[in-house]
Design an enzyme around this catalytic site. Structure first.
Site, PDB file in Angstrom:
ATOM      1  N   GLY A   2       0.360  -0.435   5.496  1.00 24.86           N
ATOM      2  CA  GLY A   2       0.427  -1.794   4.967  1.00 24.86           C
ATOM      3  C   GLY A   2       0.436  -1.783   3.451  1.00 24.86           C
ATOM      4  O   GLY A   2       1.237  -1.098   2.807  1.00 24.86           O
ATOM      5  N   ASP A   3      -0.470  -2.554   2.870  1.00 22.58           N
ATOM      6  CA  ASP A   3      -0.560  -2.619   1.404  1.00 22.58           C
ATOM      7  C   ASP A   3      -1.809  -1.901   0.905  1.00 22.58           C
ATOM      8  O   ASP A   3      -2.320  -2.222  -0.163  1.00 22.58           O
ATOM      9  CB  ASP A   3      -0.556  -4.078   0.948  1.00 22.58           C
ATOM     10  CG  ASP A   3      -1.725  -4.864   1.543  1.00 22.58           C
ATOM     11  OD1 ASP A   3      -2.361  -4.344   2.485  1.00 22.58           O
ATOM     12  OD2 ASP A   3      -1.989  -5.987   1.087  1.00 22.58           O
TER      13      ASP A   3
END
Length: 882
Positions: free
Chosen positions: A533-534
């Site tokens: 993800g981030d």
């Protein structure tokens, strides 16, 4: 002269008388001699007939003919005795008056009658009898005889003897009184009886000889016929055995023998006439008939493959037994509809005389038929022909089975050879490319090893590789206590919003750019990894103190805060960083250190984002408190400790309350007042979003009657629901059932769903909205303007209203924002959608939105939230408005 004449005349008279008597005597002698000559000639003729007669009948006729020349014998018969049976018979009978005794006395036995009459009397006495009527009457009176036939003048019967045994009686009788019988007739009859006895014995021996010859001839003929039949059967068996050998040789011949079926036909012709013959076989699908062999005297065209119908061949296949049919049998089957009712064009049997059909068993199933037929009336088939052909058909079926198997095997060999050739070519090509493939495989293996330890998007080390390096770093500092390292856990802000609004492609570009910026902030010996993800992590190797970690964190925050160019837009992001230092605990592991950094990162996000937090025990304590808060939240839902308030939706022009928006709040004993936004976040974190919405509906339903007492019944209710209800059919069905079971006026109920969720799951929203609309509720989009949904997407949704995002209200003073709000209002008006403005905190904001054409709104500047008290009075409670 006259005297002389007289004297001389007397002697002359005497001489003349003497001469006359002499002449008479001579005449008598001449007559006697002549009669004797006649008798002699007749007896010679009778003897001659006795010698040359071929049968008794011929002898009897000749005796009667010559006897009539000697004595009156117009009434004449012969009676014979069968010594073995004692029966009397009359083989010859001639009478002027009476018919044959068998005709005269038809109801009585001829032998018994003869035994009772004169014939029986002579037979019993064994002596000749010459009698007249007087003698007959005397015998009758003495009961020696019974009177039979017409009365006669004289009756003469002479016994016929052989070796002094009476074997018959010769009888003559006369009805003429001028006729008399004497010794001469008796002697003559006795002579004739002697000849009759000899002839009878001779002819009897001759007849016995002839019977013996005939019997022997019959025996020899039967023996000859038997021998002839044995020879025929032997030759037939030899032909059959020879035919079976020939069929066996055919079965062993090569599969590509073109004359196989013609040779089979020749074998059949040696056994039975088969000028008209064909063989029919079922194909592999058992739906069509093929005709590998066909010959006909009519020179008809060879039939092609045809589908199964209702012909004679199909009739044999159906009944699975040999059949011998003639023209009448075939016509009867046609008349009954069993033949040619479906396919009359197949009927060519009009000129057939006989037809034989034999089923062929191939692979233990009836898979064909052998058929012969004739057109000629002279060519007739028998049951034995049917049996012979049935026996031979078993071997023919075996031969055809072997041929078909051989053909199938040959085809398999050919296909195998083709496959071997193709495979050989493929192997040759494979061998040519083997080295290249091996090289490619090595490259792929190297790439797989790299991909297994690196992130596919950014090329950075992944979680597995990072955890391996972190574990090595922990082991290293345990061995070298003076050294230390730092772990930075980085979480990017607004990454989800980028994905939701601009798409995953731009989100990937954002992550790649971020990875590049993070690399510029660290040294070569440091490790930068992407966990997913981030989320990024940095392992700072060999730092002097905590300040080195602070410096890197500040550089990261500064780099990430710089604008990103995504598509045609600029986008700002930020970073929340959690920091942990090695050596804090002796039992540190890679998992525990990563967890500590993660906890510190969440603390940084809670502090307002865009900052860093160094992990300590207090942060760990905060994490534990968050878990405890989640547990308490579950219990509060279970015990109905969460309360309901309403925020009025007000008309800008009249100030009247148009609708009420439901809002939950929870008075926590330690943490104080938790409002709707915090409760929604807690529910999302605890996966209780759907349960919280149902809780809201249930508490509204429970207090609805009291609400209507304080407000007009036309008041509308606004309820904010999570899009989780629209993602799964069973969840949506549960929501529908919950609404149906309430006492709410569904036509005055508004259900609002967040625009961000609409952008992510447009199709689910469309399907869910269509089902909810059937309940009569009004549907709307909340937080409109935050999800960047296209305006034309509103055309596909059965919605009635839009509720603007509160953040848009705060930015209303910007010129571009005013244009956007105006566009929203005009679009909604064109689509006949009601618009609601959220977050009106000042009279200025109310004025601006009113001038833009908006009519309804909510916020602190319009009305405060309130709860329903237990005393049914309205108490306004000022709550913190977020």
């Amino acid at each position: 002269m006259f005297k002389d004449e007289d004297e001389t005349g007397q002697p002359r008279i005497n001489e003349a008388e003497r001469l006359r008597k002499k002449i008479i005597r001579l005449k008598q002698l001449a007559h006697k001699y002549k009669h004797a000559e006649i008798i002699q000639n007749a007896l010679l003729e009778i003897s001659n007939i006795a010698t040359h007669a071929s049968s008794l009948e011929e002898f009897y006729v000749g005796v009667h003919s010559h006897l009539k020349q000697l004595i009156p014998a117009d009434n004449f018969f012969i009676s014979t005795l069968d010594i073995s049976t004692g029966e009397l018979a009359i083989p010859f009978f001639a009478d002027e008056k009476d018919a044959h005794p068998a005709e005269l006395y038809p109801e009585q036995s001829l032998s018994t009658l003869l035994q009772q009459g004169l014939t029986g009397y002579v037979l019993k006495t064994g002596k000749a009898l010459l009698c007249d009527n007087d003698k007959v009457n005397e015998l009758i009176a003495a009961e020696e005889i019974v009177n039979l036939g017409s009365p006669c003048h004289l009756w003469l019967g002479v016994p016929i003897k052989h070796d002094d045994i009476v074997t018959g009686v010769l009888v003559v009788q006369t009805y003429d009184t001028n006729v008399s019988y004497g010794e001469i007739e008796l002697e003559l009859m006795t002579f004739i009886c002697h000849h009759i006895s000899g002839v009878m014995e001779r002819l009897k021996h001759q007849e016995q000889l002839e019977q013996a010859i005939q019997q022997r001839t019959r025996e020899l003929s039967q023996a000859y016929d038997k021998l002839k039949l044995e020879v025929y059967e032997r030759r037939r068996a030899e032909r059959l055995q020879k035919s079976l050998f020939e069929i066996a040789e055919l079965a062993s011949s090569s599969a590509d023998n073109p004359d196989f079926y013609a040779q089979l036909h020749n074998v059949i012709r040696h056994l039975i006439p088969a000028n008209n013959c064909y063989i029919a076989l079922l194909d592999d699908t058992e739906t069509h008939l093929t005709f590998p062999f066909y010959v006909s005297q009519l020179a008809n065209k060879h039939p092609g493959t045809r589908p199964l119908q209702d012909g004679l061949t199909e009739y044999v296949l159906k009944h699975k037994r040999p059949l011998l049919l003639d023209q009448n049998s075939i016509n009867a089957l046609i008349a009954s509809g069993e033949l040619y009712s479906q396919a009359p064009e197949l009927n060519h049997t009009q000129t057939m005389h006989q037809w034989i059909g034999i089923p062929l068993f191939i692979h233990d199933q009836v898979r064909g038929a052998l058929t012969i037929y004739s057109f000629s009336m002279t060519q007739n088939y028998q049951i034995k022909d049917l049996e012979l052909l049935t026996f031979v058909s078993q071997h023919i079926g075996s031969a055809i089975e072997k041929k078909l198997s051989a053909e199938s095997l040959q085809r398999s060999y050919e296909e195998l050879e083709e496959k071997v050739i193709d495979r050989t070519k493929a192997l040759a090509e494979l061998n040519q490319n083997l080295e290249k493939e091996i090289q490619q495989r090595r490259s792929m293996e190297a790439k797989l090893v790299h991909d297994a330890k690196h992130d596919a998007l950014t090329g950075l080390p992944n979680r597995a590789m990072f955890m391996e390096r972190l574990s090595h770093a922990i082991k290293h500092v345990r061995r070298h206590s003076l050294e230390q390292f730092a772990l930075l856990f980085i979480d990017l802000d607004r990454f989800k919003q980028i994905n939701d609004t601009m798409g995953h492609l731009e989100g990937d570009k954002f992550l790649i750019e971020t990875a590049s910026r993070l690399k510029s902030c660290i040294r070569d010996n440091d490790t930068l990894a992407r966990l997913g993800g981030d989320e990024f992590v940095i392992l700072l190797d060999s730092i002097n103190n905590i300040n080195d970690a602070r410096d890197v964190s500040e550089r990261v925050i500064q780099k990430i805060s710089q604008p990103y160019r995504l598509g045609t837009m600029e986008f700002n992001s930020g970073a929340s960083i959690g920091i942990t230092i090695s050596g804090k605990h002796k039992v540190d592991t890679s998992e525990s250190m990563l967890r500590n950094a993660d906890t510190a990162m969440y603390q940084a996000k809670a502090n307002g984002k865009g900052c860093y937090v160094i992990f300590d025990d207090n942060a760990q304590h905060q994490a534990i408190q968050d878990v405890e808060l989640e547990t308490e939240f579950r219990q509060a839902l279970h015990h109905a400790e969460i309360e309901l308030s309403y925020l009025p939706v007000v008309d800008f022009n009249t100030g009247q309350v148009h609708a009420l928006e439901s809002r939950l709040f929870w008075q926590h004993p330690l943490r104080g007042l938790l409002q709707q936004e915090q409760l929604s976040a807690l529910a999302e974190q605890s996966h209780l979003t759907v349960e919280l919405d149902k809780y809201t509906i249930s508490i509204i339903d429970r207090t609805y009657a009291e609400l209507l007492k304080q407000h007009d019944e036309s008041i509308e209710l606004h309820v904010m629901l999570s899009s989780q209800h629209l993602k799964h059919k069973h969840v949506l069905r549960s929501l529908k059932n919950t609404l149906k079971q309430t006492q709410l006026n569904l036509s005055h109920l508004w259900l609002f769903f967040n625009e961000k969720a609409l952008v992510q799951e447009t199709e689910n929203h469309i399907n869910g909205f269509e089902l909810l609309q059937k309940l009569g509720v009004k549907l709307g989009i909340s937080h409109y303007g935050s999800g960047y949904s296209a305006l034309n997407s509103l055309l596909f949704l059965p919605i009635k209203g839009l509720k603007l995002d509160a953040n848009l209200t705060k930015q209303i003073h910007a010129e571009q924002q005013l244009k956007l709000m105006s566009a929203y209002q005009k679009t909604a008006s064109t689509l006949e959608l009601q618009t609601f403005v959220d977050g009106i905190d000042s009279p200025e904001q109310k004025r601006i939105f009113s001038e833009l054409g908006y009519q309804l709104g909510q916020g602190a500047a319009l009305a405060d939230t309130f709860t329903l008290s237990d005393t049914q009075s309205q108490i306004c409670v000022q709550l913190e408005y977020a």
